[in-house]
Design a protein around this motif. Structure first.
Motif, PDB file in Angstrom:
ATOM      1  N   ASN A 112     -39.499  47.521  54.724  1.00  9.16           N
ATOM      2  CA  ASN A 112     -40.438  48.276  55.535  1.00  9.16           C
ATOM      3  C   ASN A 112     -39.958  49.648  56.013  1.00  9.16           C
ATOM      4  OD1 ASN A 112     -41.157  48.805  58.572  1.00  9.16           O
ATOM      5  ND2 ASN A 112     -42.979  47.934  57.622  1.00  9.16           N
ATOM      6  N   ASP A 143     -46.920  41.207  53.252  1.00 13.15           N
ATOM      7  CA  ASP A 143     -47.687  42.010  54.190  1.00 13.15           C
ATOM      8  C   ASP A 143     -49.056  42.342  53.624  1.00 13.15           C
ATOM      9  OD1 ASP A 143     -48.622  44.027  55.848  1.00 13.15           O
ATOM     10  OD2 ASP A 143     -46.761  45.121  55.988  1.00 13.15           O
ATOM     11  N   ARG A 622     -46.589  39.610  67.320  1.00 17.16           N
ATOM     12  CA  ARG A 622     -45.790  40.831  67.483  1.00 17.16           C
ATOM     13  C   ARG A 622     -45.766  41.232  68.940  1.00 17.16           C
ATOM     14  NH1 ARG A 622     -46.804  41.014  62.076  1.00 17.16           N
ATOM     15  NH2 ARG A 622     -45.267  42.186  60.879  1.00 17.16           N
TER      16      ARG A 622
HETATM   17 MO   LIG Z   1     -45.446  45.096  57.559  1.00 10.10          MO
END
Ligand SMILES: [Mo]
Ligand SMILES: Nc1nc2c(c(=O)[nH]1)N[C@H]1C(S)=C(S)[C@@H](COP(=O)(O)OP(=O)(O)OC[C@H]3O[C@@H](n4cnc5c(=O)[nH]c(N)nc54)[C@H](O)[C@@H]3O)O[C@H]1N2
Ligand SMILES: Nc1nc2c(c(=O)[nH]1)N[C@H]1C(S)=C(S)[C@@H](COP(=O)(O)OP(=O)(O)OC[C@H]3O[C@@H](n4cnc5c(=O)[nH]c(N)nc54)[C@H](O)[C@@H]3O)O[C@H]1N2
Ligand code: SF4
Length: 742
Positions: A112, A143, A622
């Motif tokens: 990432n 993702d 998150r």
């Molecule tokens: Mo991601």
């Protein structure tokens, strides 16, 4: 650009490299010290907004654990090495493996942070091509690959993603995304909170579909729990409703929509009543969602990681845009629109309105026969490719800004597999859970030591703009920038040895590129690029030949790198504007609403509609003070309450005899981890939420701060064989678990 404050105090403007919101930062320095970081008020795109992570860039820059010199493994230990020694070691050990076992014996895994470093993003491809291996893996298959694949099939290019035009929208349906914590993804939207508030103030409505009453749900007008993994059914039933109730509105796109009848037929079996139980959402509510989308003055459906990282990720990603298109929201102001980036966007290049479309399956993985998608194989195939003997076995691995031991399902298995490699190189900034397996670690630079332009994110941005950041600090002498490290690795992979003139090789490559773009004008263009090198030269080429560029003099007043440099707050390029048909790159020149592989995949979902639900499943989460697996070593972010807890609904806790604050064992068919519990009625009963990226208690890593609060690795519970078969994306959500007191 820097303005002088006092003798040695300076103010710099830098795009934050830590998440997709790409906020503009104001960094105050004295000498080599960072004095402070705050939001840049003059930033045309983010207007001063930042989150707590930005301030931690100072910690990152100063982190004593951040690697500054290469490391070479000698036995069980890593020894500091010079750059020459490190590349000599690679040149000695990598090419013989390729010679003896073929190109596929090497794999690359890119992660990432490479999306936030223009040197990595623009030069990684050189390394992959030089290796000539089909074993290319990236975080994309953990993702957003489903979205990229549906974009490719529908619009003709992998990065033609429609994003909500939130500045003018009256309705936003957010499915499987939590921009209040993540700050947006596949949608670059700093300060989502303010933009959502403005939407509501203009009379608009924000609705969230999520198995957890997330931070985004908390600021929404309505929130509906959904059973993890059931989005495909909800979305298909909403499309069904548009047809059943005569709400389909083709509008301006009428001449460009292919396949409406096929879609109508395909969603026939998904009546709201049929899917309601599976979704955990009543049929009337599902109909209501379709109706309010159709009725709003403007609006968009936005689906993100929760809709991608599941068994039907590509179907979900597709149905989101089918809904946008059939409700008349696609490519309309206030709807789902296609940004027009100033540089590097394929959908601004070549013939407008038509193209070759995309191809998948040009090769397949050796062990699981997973098809190639966008040049990659699924990250979750990496372990088996290393473990399984036979021709084509992966024996060498290069990781670039990736930590799959924590970030990919089956991390513990992958960690064991990495120990079987004959050679491993990591281009990274930490000695961490993954790089501890390497033979050579090449450190990247601090993000404050190089210039930056966002290559990908302007293609996904809420507003068109272009911004360039100068390096805040002069680079450490003798520390090669990452693009040069990639070029050197590429040269070694090509058999040119450790001392090839990589800058000359880059000159040649750029000259070739310029000849392709500029034809007879190539010499003039090369002259204009003189004095630049590396990513900045590629940027100048892309900007000036791009849609807002000066065409190397043909369009005076157009964008150049010099103009960007002179505008530290960036250049605003206006609100999103309709782009169909010009941005299409499908062979038909139309939007393909019914790509055959997607229609063919729907029966797989239908067959699953009545599958019994596991009593307890785990989903991810998150937190604004964390980012995937690598920011837990930054003191500013690590302080305060521990954020790696497992959230459990009080009913589930009572049923399984576990208590708030207690330790518990979370187990799946694939592993178990010990977690700290927090009871929360924000969850749908039957759903546990545990963030990923934790588990910093593995031996051999050098992460002093993170090791103090290691947390548990969610991915130790997840199955690396569970994928969306079309995109190869990992299933990260809705996995069956049990919980018991520790
Ligand atoms: Mo991601
Ligand atoms: N269960 C579960 N798993 C997930 C997710 C989830 O939601 N649930 N999310 C997935 C998603 S969306 C993603 S994107 C992946 C991310 O997974 P990865 O792509 O593996 O990224 P990170 O875990 O953030 O690890 C980043 C690595 O890059 C290094 N790094 C940081 N900055 C730099 C730099 O400037 N240069 C270099 N060379 N290296 C650097 C760090 O030290 C670290 O080793 O995780 C995925 N994993
Ligand atoms: N602070 C912070 N910001 C980040 C990151 C980070 O780790 N921390 N990571 C960055 C990266 S790499 C990415 S890709 C983005 C991701 O950005 P987002 O897509 O916004 O990701 P999340 O915040 O994980 O939100 C996903 C939501 O989906 C919900 N969900 C889980 N399963 C399902 C399901 O089956 N259906 C539905 N409808 N919802 C479900 C979860 O409860 C969660 O609220 O964030 C980026 N930004
Ligand atoms: S939201 Fe935070 S981490 Fe993301 S770009 Fe903005 S300041 Fe950086």
């Amino acid at each position: 650009m820097s303005a002088t404050a006092s003798a040695d105090e300076r103010t710099h403007y830098r795009i934050c490299p830590l998440c997709e919101a790409c906020c503009g930062l104001e960094v105050r320095t004295r000498g080599t010290q960072v004095l402070g970081i705050r939001g840049a008020e003059n930033d045309v795109f983010s207007a001063g907004y930042i989150c707590p992570k930005a301030v931690a860039l100072k910690d990152l820059h100063e982190d004593p654990d951040r690697l500054r010199t290469p490391l070479i493994r000698r036995g069980a230990r890593f020894l500091p090495a010079t750059w020459d020694e490190a590349f000599a070691e690679i040149a000695e050990r990598l090419p013989p493996l390729l010679q003896a076992h073929g190109r596929d014996a090497a794999a690359v895994a890119v992660g990432n942070p490479s999306a936030h470093k223009m040197g990595l993003l623009l030069y990684f491809g050189r390394l992959a091509r030089a290796l000539g291996t089909k074993n290319v893996f990236s975080a994309s298959t953990l993702d957003q690959m489903p979205k990229q694949l549906s974009d490719g099939w529908m619009f003709g290019h992998w990065l033609s993603t429609a994003v909500p035009d939130i500045a003018r929208s009256h309705y936003l349906l957010v499915i499987g995304a939590n921009p209040m914590a993540s700050n947006g993804s596949m949608w670059t939207v700093p300060d989502f909170r303010a933009k959502a508030r403005a939407l509501r103030e203009r009379g608009g409505r924000l609705v969230v579909i999520d198995p957890r009453r997330s931070e985004t749900a908390a600021v929404a007008d309505a929130h509906h729990f959904i059973r993890p993994g059931a989005d495909v059914f909800l979305l298909a039933a909403m499309v069904h409703t548009l047809f059943a109730e005569g709400l389909v509105r083709k509008g301006r796109l009428t001449p460009y929509l292919n396949g409406i009848d096929e879609v109508r037929q395909a969603v026939q079996p998904f009546a709201p009543e049929r899917v309601a139980a599976r979704c955990g959402i009543g049929a009337a509510t599902i109909r209501g969602l379709a109706r309010e989308l159709a009725a709003a003055p403007s609006g968009a459906v936005y689906g993100r990681i929760g809709t991608c990282t599941q068994h039907y990720g590509t179907l979900c990603s597709w149905l989101v845009d089918v809904l946008n298109a059939l409700s008349g929201r696609l490519d309309e102001p206030g709807g789902a629109m296609f940004p027009k980036a100033a540089a590097f966007a394929q959908n601004t290049q070549g013939e407008a309105g038509r193209g070759r479309g995309i191809t998948t399956g040009r090769h397949a993985s050796r062990v699981s026969a997973a098809p190639e998608v966008y040049g990659e194989l699924p990250m979750t195939c990496l372990a088996e490719e290393i473990e399984t003997p036979g021709p084509g076995r992966v024996r060498a691995l290069i990781t670039v800004a990736a930590n799959p031991v924590l970030s990919a399902p089956g991390g513990p298995r992958l960690a064991r597999a990495l120990d079987q490699l004959e050679f491993m190189v990591s281009l990274d900034i930490y000695l961490n859970e993954t790089t501890r397996h390497a033979d050579v670690i090449l450190p990247g630079q601090s993000p404050l030591e190089h210039s930056h332009y966002d290559v990908a994110f302007p293609q996904l941005s809420w507003r068109n703009h272009a911004r360039f950041s100068e390096a805040v600090f002069a680079p450490t002498p003798d520390h090669p920038p990452e693009w040069q490290q990639l070029l050197r690795l590429a040269a070694i992979a090509k058999g040119l040895g450790a001392h090839a003139d990589v800058l000359a090789l880059d000159d040649e490559a750029v000259a070739g590129e310029v000849r392709k773009i500029a034809g007879a004008h190539a010499p003039l263009v090369m002259q204009a690029l003189a004095g630049l090198q590396g990513p900045e030269r590629l940027l100048e080429l892309a900007l000036r030949s791009g849609p807002y560029g000066d065409g190397f003099g043909l369009k005076p007043g157009g964008l150049t790198l010099a103009r960007l440099r002179a505008a530290p707050g960036g250049i605003d390029l206006g609100e999103l504007a309709p782009r169909v048909p010009e941005m299409l790159r499908t062979p038909s020149g139309k939007i393909e609403l019914a790509p055959p592989p997607l229609l063919a995949d729907l029966p797989r979902a239908l067959a699953d509609l009545d599958a019994p639900a596991p009593a307890l499943v785990v989903i991810g989460r998150r937190d604004v003070r964390s980012n995937n697996s690598w920011m837990h070593n930054l003191p500013t972010l690590a302080k305060g309450p521990f954020r790696g807890t497992a959230l459990v609904h009080p009913q589930d806790a009572a049923r399984h005899g576990v208590a708030d604050g207690a330790l518990a064992v979370l187990s799946s068919a694939h592993g178990s981890v010990e977690v700290t519990l927090a009871l929360s009625d924000s969850l749908m009963p039957g759903v546990i939420s545990l963030p990923h990226g934790w588990g910093h208690d593995l031996p051999g890593a050098q992460l002093g701060v993170a090791a103090r609060h290691p947390g548990a690795n969610l991915n130790a519970l997840l199955d690396d064989a569970a994928r969306d078969p079309l995109s190869g994306n990992a299933v990260l959500s809705g996995v069956a678990v049990t919980i018991a007191p520790a």
